[in-house]
Design a protein around this motif. Structure first.
Motif, PDB file in Angstrom:
ATOM      1  N   ASP B  34       4.083   4.259   5.042  1.00  0.00           N
ATOM      2  CA  ASP B  34       3.066   5.292   5.264  1.00  0.00           C
ATOM      3  C   ASP B  34       2.328   5.073   6.581  1.00  0.00           C
ATOM      4  OD1 ASP B  34       3.733   6.218   2.761  1.00  0.00           O
ATOM      5  OD2 ASP B  34       2.149   5.067   1.779  1.00  0.00           O
ATOM      6  N   GLU B  35       3.073   4.684   7.605  1.00  0.00           N
ATOM      7  CA  GLU B  35       2.484   4.475   8.936  1.00  0.00           C
ATOM      8  C   GLU B  35       1.450   3.349   8.965  1.00  0.00           C
ATOM      9  OE1 GLU B  35       2.613   7.909  11.374  1.00  0.00           O
ATOM     10  OE2 GLU B  35       4.546   7.452  10.432  1.00  0.00           O
ATOM     11  N   LYS B  36       1.489   2.498   7.949  1.00  0.00           N
ATOM     12  CA  LYS B  36       0.505   1.409   7.908  1.00  0.00           C
ATOM     13  C   LYS B  36       1.193   0.059   7.785  1.00  0.00           C
ATOM     14  CE  LYS B  36      -2.359   3.092   4.617  1.00  0.00           C
ATOM     15  NZ  LYS B  36      -2.405   4.567   4.515  1.00  0.00           N
ATOM     16  N   LYS B  38       1.393  -3.401   6.153  1.00  0.00           N
ATOM     17  CA  LYS B  38       0.961  -3.900   4.848  1.00  0.00           C
ATOM     18  C   LYS B  38       1.335  -5.357   4.675  1.00  0.00           C
ATOM     19  CE  LYS B  38       0.798   0.542   2.721  1.00  0.00           C
ATOM     20  NZ  LYS B  38       1.050   1.346   1.515  1.00  0.00           N
ATOM     21  N   SER B 129      -2.741  -2.729   2.435  1.00  0.00           N
ATOM     22  CA  SER B 129      -2.778  -2.466   3.868  1.00  0.00           C
ATOM     23  C   SER B 129      -3.609  -3.551   4.540  1.00  0.00           C
ATOM     24  CB  SER B 129      -3.344  -1.081   4.150  1.00  0.00           C
ATOM     25  OG  SER B 129      -4.723  -1.150   4.378  1.00  0.00           O
ATOM     26  N   LYS B 131      -5.479  -3.431   7.001  1.00  0.00           N
ATOM     27  CA  LYS B 131      -6.848  -3.006   7.309  1.00  0.00           C
ATOM     28  C   LYS B 131      -7.786  -3.152   6.122  1.00  0.00           C
ATOM     29  CE  LYS B 131      -6.288  -0.017  11.261  1.00  0.00           C
ATOM     30  NZ  LYS B 131      -6.213   1.349  11.787  1.00  0.00           N
ATOM     31  N   SER B 132      -7.255  -2.956   4.923  1.00  0.00           N
ATOM     32  CA  SER B 132      -8.117  -3.014   3.736  1.00  0.00           C
ATOM     33  C   SER B 132      -8.563  -4.434   3.418  1.00  0.00           C
ATOM     34  CB  SER B 132      -7.370  -2.441   2.528  1.00  0.00           C
ATOM     35  OG  SER B 132      -6.365  -3.341   2.091  1.00  0.00           O
ATOM     36  N   ALA B 182       0.570   1.151  14.870  1.00  0.00           N
ATOM     37  CA  ALA B 182      -0.141   0.615  13.707  1.00  0.00           C
ATOM     38  C   ALA B 182      -0.446  -0.866  13.896  1.00  0.00           C
ATOM     39  CB  ALA B 182       0.688   0.820  12.447  1.00  0.00           C
ATOM     40  N   ASN B 185      -2.760  -1.235  16.999  1.00  0.00           N
ATOM     41  CA  ASN B 185      -3.984  -0.461  16.871  1.00  0.00           C
ATOM     42  C   ASN B 185      -4.361   0.250  18.167  1.00  0.00           C
ATOM     43  OD1 ASN B 185      -6.022   0.444  15.191  1.00  0.00           O
ATOM     44  ND2 ASN B 185      -7.448  -1.141  15.871  1.00  0.00           N
TER      45      ASN B 185
END
Lengths: 240, 240
Positions: B34-36, B38, B129, B131-132, B182, B185
């Motif tokens: 999903d473009e992320k 992980k 992800s 980022k999370s 991704a 960034n």
DNA sequence: GCAAAAGTGTTAATTCTACACCCATGC
DNA sequence: GCATGGGTGTAGAATTAACACTTTTGC
């Protein structure tokens, strides 16, 4: 027994159930002298490796961090302190040590030979040119470790200002270029080399000049580490 | 007793005299979906870290090489095999594990999420992800390890064709660009990105096209690893 | 004054950046 | 036919590579 100490006991017994192994650090110590890249070796302590050269290493102590162990080895073997040291790689072949399983962490160190007179020279501790090693027999897997570390250095010196740790605080551009040529084993154009370093703008003109040189003395520069740390960029571009 | 076995005994007793510690491997497993970017985590086994997320790790076994241990952990926890894995760094803070001293070797792994369906999902194993993670509490020093490993990945992906391990064998250039965007960034210019990769000349046109896409389908390419291995250059130029 | 290395500039080639329009497909 | 992203080229800027002569010093 409180909940907390119960947990502690659980994790303690978990860790106790783990297999344990001896861990050592081995320091690959590079220096630069007579326009040659050198490396510091001692005669191996082990009878089995009698006559063979070995990196400076030791087992780590209880509760000692790896970085500290590497610094300690350097201090104990050479009497020197405050040296650039970087963790390089772990080697874990179960047969790499004849005395049993010893996992080692190779550390790479770059230092200035003149500023670090060897205060201790037990076990014939001395500098060997990296090139001369290919004819030498080394203890353990140290030849492989050195080769890998040397390749790492060749790559790393192009992207990071590591090399300055091999030079005195003030150095001529000729010396800097010799350093790069010796490590990378190539010849560089003097004018372009200068332009490159001046355009990076991390060299401070000390106003001083070479002495004891039988030709026109060159200016001495210092590398401005603080400026580099501030300015170093993150994005360099995709390129491989 | 022969000379040889005498030597052996000496080195054995030397190794026996060394302090021994538990050693683990921890796998930082990156995926792309999903473009992320992980990362794969499980709930910690330890009561002390109840509710906290943890990297996939385990103590190494007797006579097990570190690389093998990392592969085993991956296999045991996820059921997957033949995955790109690279040794990253050793962490040795004596207090990093509440159960006692455990030195860990972080390994970095990049894999394609679609091609590696999780066959085992014990301990709530799943993808998070990257980022999370900044809002999450992680067990041990795993947050620090992940951060360092992520930075390493950002740098490394610019200089090595690592990222292709995160993609299916055939991928569109748009997907490749999303991957770089991704991870790093940043936003990249589509035309320049294409030009760059085409000029490197490591992408093979498979003749196939995207399917199930609600716009003009893009061509699918494959990365030519062999060609890369043959051609990769040694000298890239001094630049820092 | 001669040997030895220091210092310096220009040009051509390459690479990088910024930027905008037409094309093929699904709906 | 329209929305969506695929595919392409060019011009200016920046960087790199190749190359030779003058200067300063020690002897």
């Amino acid at each position: 027994m409180t909940d907390k100490s119960q947990h502690l006991k659980d994790s303690v017994s978990l860790v106790n159930s783990y297999h344990k192994a001896a861990i050592s650090v081995d320091c690959v110590i590079f220096g630069f002298e007579d326009e040659k890249l050198k490396i510091l070796l001692i005669r191996s302590d082990l009878e089995q490796f009698k006559g063979k050269w070995s990196l400076l290493g030791d087992a780590i102590k209880e509760n000692e961090e790896l970085d500290n162990a590497a610094n300690r080895v350097l201090l104990e073997r050479t009497g020197m302190n405050d040296v650039y040291l970087e963790q390089f790689e772990a080697f874990s072949n179960p047969n790499r040590h004849p005395g049993g399983r010893v996992i080692t962490l190779a550390y790479c160190s770059l230092l200035n030979i003149q500023h670090h007179e060897l205060e201790i020279t037990d076990n014939e501790l001395h500098w060997h040119s990296v090139k001369s090693l290919k004819d030498k027999d080394l203890a353990f897997d140290h030849k492989m470790i050195i080769e890998k570390c040397f390749k790492w250095l060749q790559k790393r010196i192009q992207e990071h200002p590591l090399g300055f740790n091999l030079l005195p605080e003030r150095f001529s551009l000729r010396t800097l270029q010799s350093l790069y040529e010796a490590i990378l084993n190539i010849e560089l154009d003097r004018r372009n080399f200068r332009k490159k370093f001046f355009s990076m703008d991390y060299l401070t003109d000390t106003g001083e000049y070479e002495t004891d040189v039988k030709h026109r003395p060159g200016k001495l520069y210092a590398f401005n580490f603080e400026k580099y740390e501030k300015n170093k960029r993150k994005w360099t571009g995709i390129d491989f």
